[in-house]
Design a protein around this motif. Structure first.
Motif, PDB file in Angstrom:
ATOM      1  N   ASP A  93       0.942  -1.322   0.147  1.00 55.41           N
ATOM      2  CA  ASP A  93       0.142  -0.129  -0.040  1.00 55.41           C
ATOM      3  C   ASP A  93       1.002   1.271  -0.144  1.00 55.41           C
ATOM      4  N   LYS A  94       1.964   1.184   0.707  1.00 52.29           N
ATOM      5  CA  LYS A  94       2.804   2.643   1.108  1.00 52.29           C
ATOM      6  C   LYS A  94       3.581   2.818  -0.118  1.00 52.29           C
ATOM      7  N   VAL A  95       3.741   1.805  -1.262  1.00 53.09           N
ATOM      8  CA  VAL A  95       4.465   2.152  -2.573  1.00 53.09           C
ATOM      9  C   VAL A  95       3.667   2.960  -3.389  1.00 53.09           C
ATOM     10  N   ARG A  96       2.241   2.480  -3.331  1.00 53.02           N
ATOM     11  CA  ARG A  96       1.324   3.093  -4.379  1.00 53.02           C
ATOM     12  C   ARG A  96       1.623   2.894  -5.925  1.00 53.02           C
ATOM     13  N   SER A  97       1.819   1.724  -6.173  1.00 51.55           N
ATOM     14  CA  SER A  97       2.241   1.421  -7.537  1.00 51.55           C
ATOM     15  C   SER A  97       1.154   1.345  -8.429  1.00 51.55           C
ATOM     16  N   SER A  98       1.173   1.520  -9.643  1.00 50.40           N
ATOM     17  CA  SER A  98      -0.140   1.529 -10.438  1.00 50.40           C
ATOM     18  C   SER A  98      -0.548   0.052 -10.720  1.00 50.40           C
ATOM     19  N   GLN A  99       0.270  -0.810 -10.246  1.00 51.65           N
ATOM     20  CA  GLN A  99      -0.011  -2.257 -10.708  1.00 51.65           C
ATOM     21  C   GLN A  99      -0.956  -2.864  -9.619  1.00 51.65           C
ATOM     22  N   ARG A 100      -0.866  -2.154  -8.591  1.00 49.75           N
ATOM     23  CA  ARG A 100      -1.451  -2.821  -7.349  1.00 49.75           C
ATOM     24  C   ARG A 100      -3.009  -3.090  -7.544  1.00 49.75           C
ATOM     25  N   ASP A 101      -3.619  -2.224  -8.198  1.00 51.29           N
ATOM     26  CA  ASP A 101      -5.116  -2.483  -8.614  1.00 51.29           C
ATOM     27  C   ASP A 101      -5.222  -3.732  -9.636  1.00 51.29           C
ATOM     28  N   LEU A 102      -4.455  -3.841 -10.472  1.00 58.21           N
ATOM     29  CA  LEU A 102      -4.455  -4.707 -11.592  1.00 58.21           C
ATOM     30  C   LEU A 102      -4.116  -6.145 -10.558  1.00 58.21           C
ATOM     31  N   VAL A 120       6.853 -20.402  -8.228  1.00 60.35           N
ATOM     32  CA  VAL A 120       6.055 -19.684  -7.475  1.00 60.35           C
ATOM     33  C   VAL A 120       4.670 -19.807  -7.557  1.00 60.35           C
ATOM     34  N   GLN A 121       3.874 -19.887  -6.447  1.00 60.84           N
ATOM     35  CA  GLN A 121       2.442 -20.039  -6.658  1.00 60.84           C
ATOM     36  C   GLN A 121       1.769 -18.766  -6.351  1.00 60.84           C
ATOM     37  N   PHE A 122       0.747 -18.684  -7.198  1.00 68.33           N
ATOM     38  CA  PHE A 122      -0.156 -17.360  -7.267  1.00 68.33           C
ATOM     39  C   PHE A 122      -1.644 -17.663  -6.764  1.00 68.33           C
ATOM     40  N   ASP A 123      -2.183 -17.144  -5.746  1.00 70.24           N
ATOM     41  CA  ASP A 123      -3.504 -17.512  -5.406  1.00 70.24           C
ATOM     42  C   ASP A 123      -4.481 -16.292  -5.537  1.00 70.24           C
ATOM     43  N   LEU A 124      -5.591 -16.442  -6.213  1.00 72.74           N
ATOM     44  CA  LEU A 124      -6.631 -15.506  -6.543  1.00 72.74           C
ATOM     45  C   LEU A 124      -7.837 -15.649  -5.717  1.00 72.74           C
ATOM     46  N   ALA A 125      -8.334 -14.633  -5.326  1.00 73.92           N
ATOM     47  CA  ALA A 125      -9.657 -14.780  -4.526  1.00 73.92           C
ATOM     48  C   ALA A 125     -10.833 -15.527  -5.223  1.00 73.92           C
ATOM     49  N   GLU A 126     -10.745 -15.142  -6.477  1.00 75.27           N
ATOM     50  CA  GLU A 126     -11.883 -15.770  -7.340  1.00 75.27           C
ATOM     51  C   GLU A 126     -11.241 -15.954  -8.830  1.00 75.27           C
ATOM     52  N   PRO A 127     -11.855 -16.790  -9.416  1.00 83.80           N
ATOM     53  CA  PRO A 127     -11.411 -17.134 -10.802  1.00 83.80           C
ATOM     54  C   PRO A 127     -11.244 -15.680 -11.615  1.00 83.80           C
ATOM     55  N   ALA A 131      -6.395 -14.203 -16.293  1.00 82.96           N
ATOM     56  CA  ALA A 131      -5.274 -14.139 -15.463  1.00 82.96           C
ATOM     57  C   ALA A 131      -3.770 -14.103 -15.828  1.00 82.96           C
ATOM     58  N   GLU A 132      -3.611 -14.802 -17.088  1.00 80.70           N
ATOM     59  CA  GLU A 132      -2.152 -14.590 -17.759  1.00 80.70           C
ATOM     60  C   GLU A 132      -1.851 -13.260 -17.772  1.00 80.70           C
ATOM     61  N   ARG A 133      -2.864 -12.469 -18.245  1.00 74.02           N
ATOM     62  CA  ARG A 133      -2.619 -11.082 -18.537  1.00 74.02           C
ATOM     63  C   ARG A 133      -2.329 -10.339 -17.203  1.00 74.02           C
ATOM     64  N   LEU A 134      -2.615 -10.720 -16.272  1.00 74.99           N
ATOM     65  CA  LEU A 134      -2.071 -10.115 -14.865  1.00 74.99           C
ATOM     66  C   LEU A 134      -0.641  -9.923 -14.708  1.00 74.99           C
ATOM     67  N   PHE A 135       0.149 -10.959 -15.511  1.00 74.69           N
ATOM     68  CA  PHE A 135       1.495 -11.315 -15.108  1.00 74.69           C
ATOM     69  C   PHE A 135       2.265 -10.215 -16.403  1.00 74.69           C
ATOM     70  N   GLY A 136       1.605 -10.054 -17.432  1.00 74.93           N
ATOM     71  CA  GLY A 136       2.040  -9.307 -18.554  1.00 74.93           C
ATOM     72  C   GLY A 136       2.364  -7.852 -18.392  1.00 74.93           C
ATOM     73  N   GLY A 137       3.538  -7.494 -18.438  1.00 78.97           N
ATOM     74  CA  GLY A 137       3.840  -6.151 -18.251  1.00 78.97           C
ATOM     75  C   GLY A 137       4.084  -5.826 -16.815  1.00 78.97           C
TER      76      GLY A 137
END
Length: 204
Positions: A93-102, A120-127, A131-137
Motif C-alpha cells: 500500500d505504501k509504495v502506491r504502484s499503479s500495478q496494485r489495482d491490477l 512460485v504459486q499465485f492464489d486468486l480470491a476468485e477465478p 489471469a495470464e494477462r495479470l503477469f504481462g507488463g
C-alpha cells in the motif's frame, strides 16, 4: 549498430514501479521483462521469464515455473526470491504502484508463495478469465539492488535520472548506460539477456 529514437520530452524516472509517463515507460520497457508475455499481434500469452505455468481446476491457483540460468544485466542470478520481492513491492500500500489495482482480484491482493527456487504459486480470491494477462507488463525487480531502499521506505526515490548505471539492473534486452540532461538517454546491449535467435545467437 545504433538505433536513435527522437522523443518530445525527457524521462522522469527509470524506476519500473513508479514510472507512469510515456517517455519513462518507453525506456523502462527496453530494460525490463515480465514472467508471462502477451504477444501484441496474436494477443496470446507466451512464456517469458517463466518457462511454463499451470492452472488449478477452479481457476484460482497459478503455479509458475521460472527459466533456469537467467541473469540480470549486472550478472546477478534471477530466481523465485526476486519474484517474491517484486510482488511484495507492487502489492505494498505504501509504495502506491499503479500495478496494485491490477493485482487485486475480488477485492483481495493476489497471494504469492515460493515453492522452491524456481517455482512460485499465485492464489486468486476468485477465478479470473484472463489471469495470464495479470503477469504481462509487471517488470521483475532485482532484490539485491532494491531491497534496502524498499525496507527503508525509499523505493520511490530509487533509480532516478542521476543514479549511476552500475546501481541499476534489469532483465530486458538492453540496460541503462548514460543520461545527459537535455540531450540523450543511452541504452546498451544487455550481455546477459536470455533470448537467442533460431541460430542460437544471443539477442539483441
Amino acid at each position: 549498430g545504433q538505433r536513435v529514437v527522437h522523443q518530445r520530452a525527457e524521462p522522469k524516472a527509470l524506476n519500473p514501479v513508479t514510472a507512469i509517463d510515456s517517455v519513462s515507460l518507453e525506456v523502462v520497457k527496453c530494460t525490463t521483462a515480465d514472467l508471462i508475455h502477451i504477444n501484441r499481434e496474436t494477443q496470446r500469452a507466451e512464456p517469458a521469464l517463466a518457462s511454463k505455468w499451470t492452472v488449478s481446476p477452479d481457476g484460482r491457483r497459478y503455479t509458475v515455473t521460472l527459466r533456469r540460468g537467467i541473469r540480470f544485466s549486472d550478472g546477478h542470478s534471477f530466481d523465485a526470491d526476486d519474484v517474491m520481492f517484486s510482488f511484495q513491492v507492487y502489492l505494498d500500500d505504501k509504495v502506491r504502484s499503479s500495478q496494485r489495482d491490477l493485482l487485486t482480484i475480488g477485492g483481495q491482493p493476489m497471494g504469492v508463495r515460493k515453492i522452491d527456487p524456481y517455482t512460485v504459486q499465485f492464489d486468486l480470491a476468485e477465478p479470473y478469465a484472463s489471469a495470464e494477462r495479470l503477469f504481462g507488463g509487471v517488470a521483475m525487480l532485482p532484490r539485491h539492488l532494491l531491497e534496502s531502499s524498499f525496507t527503508a521506505g525509499r523505493l520511490a526515490d530509487a533509480w532516478g535520472l542521476a543514479t549511476p548505471a552500475a546501481q541499476m539492473a534489469g532483465l530486458g534486452p538492453f540496460r541503462f548506460k548514460e543520461y545527459v540532461p537535455g540531450e540523450r538517454t543511452v541504452l546498451e546491449r544487455n550481455p546477459h539477456y536470455w533470448k537467442a535467435d533460431r541460430a542460437g545467437n544471443r539477442l539483441p
